[in-house]
Design a protein around this motif. Structure first.
Motif, PDB file in Angstrom:
ATOM      1  N   ALA A  71     -61.169 -45.567 -45.487  1.00 34.40           N
ATOM      2  CA  ALA A  71     -60.056 -46.454 -45.885  1.00 34.40           C
ATOM      3  C   ALA A  71     -59.892 -46.452 -47.404  1.00 34.40           C
ATOM      4  N   PRO A  72     -58.637 -46.479 -47.904  1.00 36.03           N
ATOM      5  CA  PRO A  72     -58.389 -46.459 -49.365  1.00 36.03           C
ATOM      6  C   PRO A  72     -59.102 -47.588 -50.105  1.00 36.03           C
ATOM      7  N   GLU A  73     -59.167 -48.807 -49.460  1.00 35.75           N
ATOM      8  CA  GLU A  73     -59.809 -49.930 -50.167  1.00 35.75           C
ATOM      9  C   GLU A  73     -61.314 -49.687 -50.341  1.00 35.75           C
ATOM     10  N   ILE A  74     -61.917 -48.897 -49.415  1.00 33.80           N
ATOM     11  CA  ILE A  74     -63.350 -48.552 -49.558  1.00 33.80           C
ATOM     12  C   ILE A  74     -63.511 -47.526 -50.684  1.00 33.80           C
ATOM     13  N   GLY A  76     -61.737 -47.202 -53.228  1.00 33.11           N
ATOM     14  CA  GLY A  76     -61.502 -47.867 -54.513  1.00 33.11           C
ATOM     15  C   GLY A  76     -62.730 -48.584 -55.048  1.00 33.11           C
ATOM     16  N   LEU A  77     -63.754 -48.758 -54.204  1.00 33.99           N
ATOM     17  CA  LEU A  77     -64.952 -49.478 -54.647  1.00 33.99           C
ATOM     18  C   LEU A  77     -65.795 -48.666 -55.628  1.00 33.99           C
ATOM     19  N   GLU A  92     -68.432 -47.248 -45.841  1.00 30.81           N
ATOM     20  CA  GLU A  92     -67.886 -48.546 -45.403  1.00 30.81           C
ATOM     21  C   GLU A  92     -68.705 -49.678 -45.990  1.00 30.81           C
ATOM     22  N   TYR A 139     -60.507 -36.903 -52.306  1.00 33.92           N
ATOM     23  CA  TYR A 139     -60.112 -38.286 -52.585  1.00 33.92           C
ATOM     24  C   TYR A 139     -60.036 -38.616 -54.077  1.00 33.92           C
TER      25      TYR A 139
END
Length: 561
Positions: A71-74, A76-77, A92, A139
């Motif tokens: 997932a993109p929000e992961i 971004g971490l 994750e 990514y």
């Protein structure tokens, strides 16, 4: 990931027999394979089974990234610079714990650095190395836009970082451990390793803060960060090297061992107090870029053959000479590796120990506690050695013990800082060594320089003008049909026209006529003239060989000879 560690893990997991370990390690070493390829090709395990076994050995999960979308929000971490630096891919989030696939899952330091930089617990999972590298490229891209991204972040927290020289150690340490500073320093290191830099310079001036890399012997400047970052950035490097960050008035030395971009890199750190803050230099010792094979040094055949003969002599002294950074230590290491056999004991005294050589006892010099070259060398003689390497002969005491070692049946390798090979003889006599001792123990002196090589991608032929040829002491008539080349500049060489370096050499063999001159205390000029009469090829002449072979330019040869 250390191949031996991995093989032992497979023995523990009952996949390999202890007797098979050596076969696997030899297969990896001799054919330049990774340990995974060696085990798969030898039929001990398939690729999936290899990573599955590592996951079980580490007590963690195996994840096949081919069947997984992240997932993109992961993603971004972990910022792109950090992901590429540590070879880390976030998978994750579970509560405050982030599952991360590392290119090297056994690298505990990378996991610790990530935990520190991100402020989250890190749980390392195992995935095939190629899958992780492909996903990081996919990514995060491969450009260095992340440097701008981090500088922007630093700009946003700029007010926070307006540290002053008189601020307390606690305030400095807090800023040095601020996430943007950690990311910025990590990215500088990553960039330097990618560009094959040998040194990184952090230099604070009155109104600016410069960061420069030395690549192939030449310095290049990065886009300079804001001046107020000098103190936190330099303090961050000192924290990494376990140095005293409160002490800014005295020079300090330290060491950082780090896994950068999947490579084990050793960084030597040196600070120097200046009027505008501490100047800091990192010497990069990247084991993966140094080839310690004697054949790989590009010596002329006659020098290579002579060295092979000299290093097997039972006693005597062999000196490599040249200025700092001319590859002397690499030459001596290559000689030692050639004679590093089970039936001979090898000892080295170095300041510092640059590369760990298996099977050789290496002792670091520590002047602060009185552990000098001379003191180590004296102890060496009680350790029953066959061959000894002394990092540098600096004083009469070290030279005398080296000569004593040679006279008592040991072969001694050492380095000196002189302009050419004949100059080494005169330097020893100037130190106070008796000429008859020099002439009776010295076997040969190898003078050397490292010149930048022309980039093979943009190498272009041209005709030099008469003035340039005259500087080389040659003329159009002498060179005949020979070709000259230079590098136009392209992306592969950062538009410098050069990529990599190669050595040029001059070998002074200590023959009877030379021994007579040494005993007569003949000056360097006389020694040199006699050596040339006897067939010595000078550095300048060997430079011409490299020019005509299309390896380097006239400018490089003129600069270094």
């Amino acid at each position: 990931m250390n191949n031996k560690q991995v093989a032992e893990l497979f023995v523990e997991q009952h996949v390999l027999q202890p007797s098979q370990v050596e076969d696997v390690l030899n297969e990896a070493d001799l054919n330049g394979k990774t340990i995974a390829e060696a085990m798969v090709d030898s039929g001990f395990v398939d690729e999936h089974g290899f990573y599955q076994t590592i996951a079980e050995g580490l007590g963690t999960d195996f994840i096949n990234l081919a069947e997984r979308e992240i997932a993109p929000e992961i993603l971004g971490l972990i910022p792109s610079g950090l992901a590429r630096l540590h070879g880390a891919l976030p998978i994750e989030m579970n509560g405050n714990t982030l599952d991360v696939a590392l290119v090297d899952p056994l690298d505990l330091r990378a996991a610790e650095d990530l935990r520190f930089a991100l402020g989250k617990e890190i749980h390392v999972v195992v995935s095939p190395t190629e899958q992780i590298e492909d996903q990081i490229k996919r990514y995060y891209g491969t450009d260095t836009a992340s440097m701008e991204e981090i500088l922007k972040q630093l700009g946003q927290v700029g007010e926070l970082l307006q540290l002053r020289e008189e601020d307390g150690a606690a305030a400095v340490e807090a800023e040095a451990n601020a996430t943007p500073i950690i990311r910025f320093v990590d990215l500088i290191l990553y960039q330097a390793i990618q560009d094959r830099a040998s040194d990184i310079h952090f230099e604070p001036f009155e109104n600016e803060f410069k960061i420069r890399y030395r690549v192939d012997g030449a310095l290049y400047e990065m886009s300079p960060p804001p001046r107020h970052l000098a103190l936190p950035v330099i303090s961050r490097v000192k924290v990494m090297a376990n140095m005293n960050i409160a002490e800014r008035r005295l020079p300090q030395d330290g060491r950082i061992q780090k896994n950068i971009a999947g490579r084990s890199v050793d960084l030597r750190v040196s600070t120097l107090p200046t009027q505008f803050g501490e100047s800091l230099v990192l010497r990069v010792l990247d084991r993966t870029t140094v080839n310690l094979d004697l054949e790989a040094l590009g010596m002329p055949d006659y020098i290579h053959d002579f060295l092979l003969e000299v290093i097997h002599r039972p006693n005597g002294i062999f000196i490599a000479t040249g200025p700092t950074g001319s590859g002397k230590t690499t030459t001596l290491y290559s000689c030692l590796r050639k004679i590093n056999t089970i039936d001979s004991k090898l000892l080295t005294a170095e300041e510092p120990v640059e590369y760990d050589l298996e099977g050789i006892v290496q002792v670091p010099v520590n002047e602060a506690i009185g552990l000098t070259f001379a003191r180590i060398l004296r102890s060496f003689l009680r350790q029953d050695p066959d061959r000894i390497m002394v990092g540098e002969t600096r004083d009469l005491e070290t030279a005398q013990i080296a000569i004593q070692a040679s006279l008592t049946g040991h072969l001694v390798f050492t380095t000196l800082h002189t302009n050419d090979a004949p100059g080494a003889v005169t330097r020893l006599i100037d130190m106070g060594v008796e000429p008859f001792l020099v002439s009776s123990t010295l076997e040969a002196v190898l003078g050397q320089r490292l010149l930048r090589s022309i980039c093979p991608k943009c190498r272009t032929a041209y005709q030099p003008n008469e003035a340039l040829l005259a500087e080389l002491d040659t003329s159009r008539r002498d060179i005949g049909e020979k070709q000259f080349y230079y590098g136009k500049g392209c992306d592969a060489c950062n538009n410098t026209g050069y990529k990599g370096r190669k050595g040029i050499y001059e070998l002074l063999q200590i023959t009877d006529p030379i021994r007579e001159l040494i005993n007569e205390r003949a000056p360097t000029v006389t020694l040199k003239q006699k050596a040339i009469e006897l067939g010595m090829v000078t550095l300048r002449q060997d430079g011409l060989r490299s020019i005509f072979a299309g390896d380097t330019t006239i400018e490089e040869v003129l600069k270094y000879t």
